[in-house]
Motif scaffolding. Sequence first.
Motif, short mmCIF file in Angstrom:
data_model
loop_
_atom_site.label_atom_id
_atom_site.label_comp_id
_atom_site.label_asym_id
_atom_site.label_seq_id
_atom_site.Cartn_x
_atom_site.Cartn_y
_atom_site.Cartn_z
N ARG A 66 0.83 -1.21 0.00
CA ARG A 66 0.00 0.00 0.00
C ARG A 66 0.86 1.25 0.00
N PHE A 81 -4.02 12.00 2.36
CA PHE A 81 -5.37 12.24 1.84
C PHE A 81 -5.90 11.07 1.05
N THR A 83 -5.05 6.55 0.35
CA THR A 83 -4.16 5.39 0.31
C THR A 83 -4.56 4.54 -0.89
N MET A 152 -15.81 15.28 -2.06
CA MET A 152 -16.45 14.75 -0.85
C MET A 152 -15.62 15.08 0.38
N GLN A 153 -14.30 14.94 0.25
CA GLN A 153 -13.43 15.20 1.40
C GLN A 153 -13.44 16.69 1.76
N TYR A 158 -18.74 14.48 7.19
CA TYR A 158 -18.83 13.88 8.53
C TYR A 158 -18.62 14.95 9.61
N GLY A 162 -22.27 14.68 9.95
CA GLY A 162 -22.21 13.25 10.26
C GLY A 162 -22.00 12.98 11.73
N ALA B 106 -21.60 2.89 6.51
CA ALA B 106 -21.84 3.89 7.54
C ALA B 106 -20.87 5.04 7.37
N GLY B 107 -21.37 6.23 7.61
CA GLY B 107 -20.52 7.42 7.55
C GLY B 107 -20.63 8.21 8.83
N GLY B 108 -19.51 8.47 9.51
CA GLY B 108 -19.51 9.28 10.72
C GLY B 108 -20.37 8.69 11.81
N GLY B 136 -16.80 4.89 6.94
CA GLY B 136 -15.96 6.07 6.69
C GLY B 136 -16.14 7.09 7.80
N ALA B 137 -15.04 7.71 8.19
CA ALA B 137 -15.10 8.74 9.22
C ALA B 137 -14.19 9.90 8.81
N ARG B 138 -14.30 10.97 9.57
CA ARG B 138 -13.53 12.16 9.22
C ARG B 138 -12.03 11.94 9.44
N VAL B 163 -10.72 6.75 6.42
CA VAL B 163 -10.93 8.10 6.95
C VAL B 163 -10.64 9.11 5.85
N ASP B 164 -11.22 10.30 6.00
CA ASP B 164 -11.04 11.33 4.97
C ASP B 164 -9.61 11.84 4.93
N LYS B 173 -6.72 2.77 5.91
CA LYS B 173 -7.00 3.37 4.61
C LYS B 173 -7.41 4.83 4.74
N VAL B 174 -7.09 5.60 3.72
CA VAL B 174 -7.51 7.00 3.64
C VAL B 174 -8.20 7.20 2.30
N GLY B 175 -9.38 7.79 2.34
CA GLY B 175 -10.15 8.02 1.11
C GLY B 175 -11.62 7.94 1.43
N VAL B 176 -12.45 8.06 0.41
CA VAL B 176 -13.90 8.08 0.64
C VAL B 176 -14.43 6.66 0.81
N VAL B 177 -15.59 6.56 1.47
CA VAL B 177 -16.12 5.24 1.83
C VAL B 177 -16.46 4.41 0.58
N MET B 201 -23.10 11.49 1.39
CA MET B 201 -22.42 10.18 1.44
C MET B 201 -23.37 9.07 1.01
N PHE B 204 -23.94 9.05 -2.90
CA PHE B 204 -22.80 8.50 -3.63
C PHE B 204 -22.66 6.99 -3.37
#
Lengths: 162, 265
Positions: A66, A81, A83, A152-153, A158, A162, B106-108, B136-138, B163-164, B173-177, B201, B204
Amino acid sequence: MTDDLAERGREGLKRILAEQPFLAGLDAPHLELLHGCASNVRFETGAFLLREGEPANAFYLLREGRVALEIHAPGGPPVVFQTLGPGEVVGVSWLVPPYRWSYDARALEPVRAVGLDAACLRRKCDADHHLGYAMMTRFVPLLVGRLQATRMQILDVYGHHG
Amino acid sequence: MVPRPGRVRRRSRETANVWTLELEPDGDGAEPGQFHMLYAMGVGEVPISVSGTSRDGGMVHTIRDAGAVSRALAGLRPGAGLGVRGPFGTGWPLAEAEGRDVVVMAGGIGLAPLRPVLRRLTGRGGKARRVALLYGARSPADLLYPRELDRWRARGAIVEVTVDHAVGGWDGKVGVVTALLGPGLFEPSRSLAMICGPEVMMRFSVAALMDLGMPAASIYVSLERNMKCAVGHCGHCQLGGTFVCRDGPVFRYDRAAPLLGVREL
């Protein structure tokens, strides 16, 4: 014997390229052209595949391990930001001038990848627009997907709702 | 319509601004997906989804300190009193999970209403064919229920977390759900999805699931819109002929899609 090994290595790389999900559907002549710009590469944990500001000389198709895409900021650790993992692509700035990386990419664990020499591939895309189109039809959805994810980010959904 | 008295039995901190309150049992039989109107004395009332049930039937709610009422509720200590109305609304379609590949997204804070679902699906009576949680979370510090995530994983569920953004010390992992979705996670013809999180969320996520072949009728979302009375009288949460508090908050997506398109509400 050495020639045999080299030949087997070349055939192995060709097969690896053909198995990359990102290149699915690419025809044999174009795979052959890509093969001329490709090499097997490895990165140890913590090594950088790309560094912000440096020339975008290559991009990578991840096979194992990764990678974190990150931006460094003064006085603190870098902010990750995104992975990426096996089957995904590291590096898109090689496609557009000024061909410079706009973030760092760091191996989070030992990484095996196919590296594509960007200058070599750009030359081949200029000479063969069908290859250029084949590359664009793969990279544009990738860019659009990353743009949507970034949106989205940035919305920080959230954080606010959220 | 009149709140009944309730009492906080236990309070635990989940993140910097999220707390879980366990109430004294009062015979309440809320189902996963339903919500209560919780009243902070002298401050106000807000809808809060059920995030669990204690062994003896006490209702558990996870509350994010995001406004005057939720802050007052989140600040209640064991022994403190509050007003409770409900349970209200529709629950998650747990009966439909039997024999199917269930994808929970699930988000947040949206993981809170889905926690009872995951507890049931990964528990002894769970009858789903496969269970996957995509969460996914912030940031890493905002992740809810980390020990339960491990427990669900140990019970055979696929648990993927992203996570974002992350700064140091996070090797996940980092990125959108939606990036957690991939081929092979479910078989479209025998799949079921339950999604809860911010509406953006959810939109999408639904689109990504449908791109992978999941039918709209197999997708359920939980809406949250300005719920006040919780019984379909006041009209604050009305969308067309639908009252989110009474007809929802859990909707099948083919029914929810026109509601999610209402931009004015």
